[in-house]
Every structure is written in C-alpha cells, then in structure tokens.
Design a protein around this motif. Structure first.
Motif, mmCIF file in Angstrom:
data_model
loop_
_atom_site.group_PDB
_atom_site.id
_atom_site.type_symbol
_atom_site.label_atom_id
_atom_site.label_comp_id
_atom_site.label_asym_id
_atom_site.label_seq_id
_atom_site.Cartn_x
_atom_site.Cartn_y
_atom_site.Cartn_z
ATOM 1 N N TYR A 145 -16.039 -11.171 0.740
ATOM 2 C CA TYR A 145 -15.836 -9.987 1.103
ATOM 3 C C TYR A 145 -15.633 -8.963 0.284
ATOM 4 N N ALA A 146 -16.315 -7.790 0.005
ATOM 5 C CA ALA A 146 -15.562 -6.635 -0.555
ATOM 6 C C ALA A 146 -14.563 -5.547 0.755
ATOM 7 N N THR A 147 -12.962 -6.221 -0.504
ATOM 8 C CA THR A 147 -12.184 -5.069 1.497
ATOM 9 C C THR A 147 -11.707 -4.205 0.419
ATOM 10 N N ALA A 148 -10.934 -3.400 1.063
ATOM 11 C CA ALA A 148 -10.481 -1.843 1.038
ATOM 12 C C ALA A 148 -9.490 -1.569 2.287
ATOM 13 N N GLY A 149 -8.194 -1.056 2.168
ATOM 14 C CA GLY A 149 -7.483 -0.807 2.315
ATOM 15 C C GLY A 149 -6.800 0.772 2.086
ATOM 16 N N HIS B 145 -9.531 -2.985 -3.198
ATOM 17 C CA HIS B 145 -9.526 -1.666 -3.308
ATOM 18 C C HIS B 145 -8.667 -1.194 -2.816
ATOM 19 N N PHE B 146 -7.333 -0.672 -3.014
ATOM 20 C CA PHE B 146 -6.062 -0.422 -2.026
ATOM 21 C C PHE B 146 -5.545 1.114 -2.328
ATOM 22 N N ASP B 147 -5.812 2.302 -1.386
ATOM 23 C CA ASP B 147 -5.122 2.977 -1.309
ATOM 24 C C ASP B 147 -4.264 3.672 -0.538
ATOM 25 N N ASP B 148 -3.140 3.971 -0.834
ATOM 26 C CA ASP B 148 -1.823 3.996 -0.285
ATOM 27 C C ASP B 148 -1.018 4.987 -0.665
ATOM 28 N N ASP B 149 -1.500 6.198 -1.539
ATOM 29 C CA ASP B 149 -1.372 7.763 -1.564
ATOM 30 C C ASP B 149 0.273 7.363 -2.561
#
Length: 704
Positions: free
Chosen positions: A396-400, A419-423
């Motif tokens: 699976y493609a995974t992102a948060g 891809h993980f965008d935690d600001d």
C-alpha cells in the motif's frame, strides 16, 4: 364518504351546440351576478347574502329569454360558485396572500356548469347508456367503470376541456363508512419521492419516474407551430387544439401513473409515511423547476391520502427537513450535495472508549492496536509495529498528515509511512519539535487547520497512480485547546468569540487554576469547543466529498474517531489530564466499509479495535464483525511528574465501571458508589465495581 367519478361524453354536433349555449348562458349569469354583488356592496356598504342574489333569478327570467332554457338548479349553482370564489379569496387573504377582486369571465374561461340534486339521471336508450340532462338533451356517455350500487348521485358537473372534449363528473355519496385504520399497524412503509426515481421506499422498492420525453418533444413542436399562426384565424384555432391535446395526453399519462402507484401503497400497507414537500417553494428554484412540476408530488400526496382513507390505512405526511441527510436508524446527519442520490450511513458505535486519556499514549495505541504500555517506551517513542508499517509491507501507498509534535517523526511515528507531513519545518529532533511548538504559540498558530490538512492530503492522493491502494491518516487538531474557531463558527452558540491571546489565556487559566473559572467562562469554553467541532465536522465532510468526486469514497474503508475528549470542570479539572473519566475516554467512532453500513452498535468497543479493522490480522476484534454485547474494554494512563510511576486503569462494561491505580508497592481501589478509596495489598484484586454513570454527550451535531 364522498367520491368523484369522471366519464367521457360522446355528444353529437347538435348536442355540442346546445352544451356550448348552456355553458355561455351560465357564464353570462355569473358575470351579471358579480355586477349585482358589486352594485349591492356600493349601495349598502356590505356584501349581499347568497339567498338575496338567488331570489332575483325569477325576475331575471322575465326579461332574459335564454335564461328560461336552462334548468333552475343549474342557475342556482352559478350563484353558489360566485360565493365559493369569494370564500377562496378571503381564505388566501387571511393566510397573508395579496389578493385582488373577482373579474368577469370571458368565453374561454368558463368551461363548466353543474346540476345539483336533480335534473339529471343515467338511463338506457337505444341500446346505449345516456346522461339525461333536464332542458338540454340525452347525451351518450362512456361508462368505463360502474358506479357502486350503494352510491347516491348527488350532482354532476359537465365540463368542456380545451381539446373540445366533454366530460361528466359525478359527485357520489357512499352509504358505507371506510374501514378503521389498525391500532397497531404491522406493515409500515416510508416513501421518499424524487425525480430520477419517483419513489424509493423503506422496503427497498424503487419506482422509476415516468418517461414522458417523447410527449414533451411533441408538445414543443406543436407549440412552435402555434407561434407561427395568425392569432384568431381558423388555422390558429386548429393548432391550438393540437397543443391542448398534447397537454391532455401528458396529464392523462401522469395521472394514470400516480393513481396506480398511490393505489398500490394504500392497499398493500397498514401505514404509509411520505415527505410533505414544499413544492411551491421548490418550483421557485432557478433550476430543475420543470422536472419538479412534471413530477406532480403534491398530486401524488392528495391521491395517496384519500385512497388511504378509503382503504383504512394510516397516512402520515412527514416534515422533510433533514430527511435526506439524517440516518433513519441512528439519527446522524450526513451533509451531501444534491447529486448524491444514495445515503450511506456509517456504523455508529455509541460506547467507544479510547485506550488512553491523552495523545502521547492514545495515538500510538490507535495506530498499533496495542495498549500504551506496549505501544510506546518510557520516552513515548513508538515501540511497536503500526498499521502503516503493516500496510506498507503489503504494497500500500501510505501517508500521514497532522501537526502534533508529540506524535511526530521526532518520536518515530513516521515509521511505515511513505509520506509523513507532521508540520515540523525547523527539524526532526524532539527538542526542535518542542521549540517549534513554543514558537508557533508565540505566533498564535497552534496547529494546522483542517483545511490545510485536507489540501495537503488531497494533493498526495492526486499524485498516486490510478487504482493504487493506499492508507491515509489525517489527524485534525482543531478541537484541541485553546479553542479559537473561525469567526463564522465562533458565534454559532456563543455571543462572541475570543481573540487568540484571550483564548489562550482563558484556556491556560482553566488548566492551572480551574476553581477560578466562573460559570459564564465555563459556558464560553464549552460553546467555543462545540464551534470547533462544528468547523471540524464541516471540513471532514468536504474531505469526504472530495473523495467522492474522485471516485474513491465508494471503494474505501473510512473510520472517523478521536484519541480523547476534553473535560470542563465536571471533576474539578479542565482539558485532558491523565485521568480516565468518561468525559475524556468516551469518544465518537464511525466506521463506513466500502459496502456501506447502517445502524448503531451499542456493544463496548475500543480504539484498539481500529488497527484490527484495517489490517484484518486476526489478532484482535474487528469493528466490521459481530461484537459481544457483554464485552469489557480497558483504558490506561500513566501519571505525570511526581506520579509518573502510577498507572491508572479503567474497565468499561455495559453494566458497571471499574477503576484502579497501581505502582510498584501499592494498589488503590476506587468506588464511585461509596466515594471512598481503599489501599489493597498487591496480592489482592485491584478492581472494584461501581454503577455506571451516565455519559454526558457535549458534542453537537451540525445544525443543518
């Protein structure tokens, strides 16, 4: 009961001439009576009675030669019709409508006259059925259905349609009373009317709309031909009848469809509920008014209502407000655009509990399906495999996407995410993360707003290959304190919002010194919290709409939940410290599988079940399967600062709640029934039973 039976007449040419002459005499009498009514009102300052004007009829016959050729009861009904029209205008005026005055009728607007009580009968002459009208003629009639033997004919109205056809409508009084509706109806049905599907009922039956496209095309062609004729010419009159025949064809087919449909529901069910739509208001809409008019929903309701009375069936007209958005089983309102024609309700879990009371333990438990003491280490770093890791290994493609530094990559939460965008703009170390958090507070930017999270996550979705499987985690922080909803939401329940500094100051004071918060300040905090929920709900709805537009929603498993709640002084504290009261651990949970779901689930469930629901590993309880109503779920929270070695536990059960505190040497039992805490040796049981306290649901659903 009183019914109307309509039949077609088959008059000869001499009959037509005589019918037209009688019709025109009645029209002239109506106009003369209106003139006399206005004259009497000007002279006496009040309206005359019906009897006064009817008493003038014998004197009129002395100088009006044609009047004696018309049956006397017909002349009396002309006067009655004038007063009926006056009553109708008066009723409209009382309801606030602007009304004018009655006007004289031109020849084309007066199309009928009525025999009341006497002067007419059905007879057999020359081997055919005829309608005998006094002082007029014996006119052949087509009795396509028999009038019941126990019916009494009260009146007959003879009418000329715009097509030139003549019809007779009998007013029939039935001696028998309709059956009484059952006290306890067993077969009940609700009907949702529409345009693409005319009716969709609660038994799953969908009735397609009547296709009248060919008839409409023909009508448009004939109307174009009429527009090219010279008004008043013979060709114009001939073409006008063609247009009238097209209208009549449409009307007959539509009414035939509505009669059959309403008859089916009235006879097959004990109770019929249907939307009481404001059709007039919908007709004023700038779009789709032609289809709305063609559907004839109001006519359907009128036909259905009288047929239900005739068949002894309960008829219920339901206020349609919110019925398209609100789930009939659980009451949850789901916003949807007009083009979405099918309601897909999530499964609503009414007794869902978070695995912990604060983010640093609740989120890792949610993402891993493990209790907090396993999911994270002593420094709150992720210490076990998460859902993202499992699905990433499966292709699976995974992102948060989120903006909470405590579940950022600085604590290992990016593991398994492509891809993980935690600001975190300044860096990934936890000290830098906390520094950025402090800097954002100074800038009055506490967290990324829901619209930012939506924009970033949708951009990532659009970057995927078509048909690629994905796992997406959006963590919205809008309902987290300090509560600063946008201005358009801030005043939904509160009289005013707060500026960023004031909101932060009040929120911090509620945490540090809860006893200083007044009742007014507490209510303001609650109102602003509710406004944040309303804002968050709106943008989650927009995100789901975006998935639907991309064709992804119908094929996706969607789960909406929270990692914890907030307290508002119910137990002497605000926010969500590391206690386990219901205000903090009782969370919303909605699950919508790709096939859709319907209804509520009252069995206790945990946010730990989310991971098993997504992965289907077989190691836990799936929210998509059967759940034991007698199930017990646990929550736990580690103490802070001086209490860091204490771990609190809660067990939720449908009939009881259990609480305990543990450290290395002592276990403490608490009972909310006796309000006493008792130390217990470590070799004894550590839970005590207490009666379940009612859960206060503070969250407000959308107002629309």
């Amino acid at each position: 009961m009183y019914y109307a039976y309509k039949y077609r007449l088959k008059p000869s040419d001499p009959h037509r001439e005589e019918l037209d002459r009688h019709r025109d005499i009645c029209r002239q009498l109506y106009n003369h009576t209106l003139y006399r009514l206005n004259e009497y009102q000007e002279k006496h300052g009040e309206l005359p009675s019906m009897t006064t004007l009817r008493s003038e009829l014998p004197d009129l016959k002395k100088w009006w030669d044609g009047l004696s050729d018309v049956y006397s009861k017909v002349l009396q009904t002309v006067v009655e019709r004038l007063f009926d029209n006056l009553e109708g205008l008066s009723a409209l005026k009382k309801n606030g409508y602007g009304v004018g005055q009655l006007k004289w009728k031109p020849p084309r607007e007066s199309r009928s006259f009525t025999y009341s009580q006497s002067g007419f009968m059905l007879d057999k002459k020359g081997g055919q059925t005829v309608l005998s009208l006094s002082k007029l003629a014996d006119i052949p009639i087509r009795l396509h259905r028999a009038i019941p033997d126990d019916a009494t004919l009260k009146q007959v109205t003879v009418k000329k349609e715009p097509t030139g056809e003549w019809f007779a409508t009998f007013g029939v009084q039935m001696d028998r009373e309709p059956p009484e509706p059952p006290e306890n109806p067993e077969k009940c049905v609700g009907i949702d009317v529409g345009i693409l599907k005319y009716a969709h009922d609660t038994d799953g039956t969908a009735v397609g709309s009547l296709d009248l496209s060919d008839e409409r095309d023909r009508l448009e062609r004939e109307q174009r031909k009429l527009s090219r004729k010279q008004h008043g010419s013979n060709n114009y009159e001939k073409q006008r009848r063609c247009v009238a025949e097209c209208h009549a064809d449409l009307r007959r087919k539509r009414r035939d469809f509505l009669h059959k449909l309403s008859n089916y529901y009235a006879r097959e069910y004990d109770l019929v509920a249907v939307e009481d739509l404001n059709v007039k208001g919908m007709m004023e809409s700038p779009s789709n008014s032609r289809n709305t008019a063609s559907a004839a929903w109001r006519t359907f309701l009128l036909l259905l209502e009288y047929k239900c009375v005739r068949e002894g069936t309960h008829f219920v007209a339901v206020n349609p407000r919110g019925t398209t958005k609100e789930c009939a089983s659980c009451g949850v309102s789901t916003d949807k655009p007009l083009w979405v024609r099918e309601h897909s309700c999530p499964a609503c879990f009414t007794n869902a509990y978070s695995a912990s009371s604060h983010t640093r333990e609740a989120v890792p438990a949610l993402l891993s399906g493990k209790y907090p003491d396993v999911a994270v280490d002593s420094g709150y770093h992720l210490a076990t495999e998460s859902v993202a890791s499992t699905l990433s290994d499966a292709g699976y493609a995974t992102a948060g996407f989120h903006s909470n530094p405590f579940v950022s990559r600085a604590y290992g939460f990016d593991e398994g995410f492509d891809h993980f965008d935690d600001d975190l703009h300044l860096g990934q170390h936890k000290l830098i993360a906390l520094a950025q958090r402090a800097l954002d507070k100074v800038r009055n930017r506490h967290y990324a707003r829901a619209e930012e999270i939506n924009e970033r996550s949708l951009e990532w979705l659009d970057s995927l290959d078509n048909g690629e499987s994905f796992f997406l985690w959006n963590h919205y922080m809008d309902t987290h304190g300090p509560y600063e909803p946008p201005s358009e939401y801030a005043t939904l329940w509160a009289d005013h919002g707060l500026s960023g500094r004031d909101a932060q100051s009040l929120y911090q004071r509620a945490i540090d010194d809860p006893e200083s918060i007044t009742d007014e300040e507490r209510q303001l905090l609650v109102d602003l919290y509710d406004a944040e929920i309303r804002y968050n709900d709106a943008y989650i709805g927009e995100f789901l709409d975006a998935l639907r537009e991309r064709g992804l929603l119908a094929e996706s498993l969607v789960i909406v939940t929270a990692d914890h709640g907030d307290a508002f002084g119910e137990h002497g504290y605000y926010e969500h410290p590391r206690y386990l009261h219901d205000e903090i651990t009782h969370v919303p949970l909605f699950v919508r599988p790709p096939s859709g779901a319907n209804g509520t689930v009252d069995a206790p469930v945990s946010t730990l079940d989310v991971a098993e629901t997504i992965t289907g590993s077989g190691d836990g309880v799936s929210l998509l399967g059967d759940i034991d109503d007698d199930r017990r779920v646990f929550s736990q929270a580690r103490g802070e600062d001086d209490d860091s070695r204490i771990r609190r536990h809660q067990l939720a059960h449908p009939t009881a709640k259990h609480f305990a505190c543990l450290n290395d040497t002592l276990r403490l039992m608490h009972s909310s029934t006796t309000r006493r805490s008792t130390p217990i040796p470590t070799n004894h049981g550590c839970f005590a039973s207490s009666s379940t306290q009612p859960v206060t649901q503070r969250r407000r659903l959308p107002a629309d």
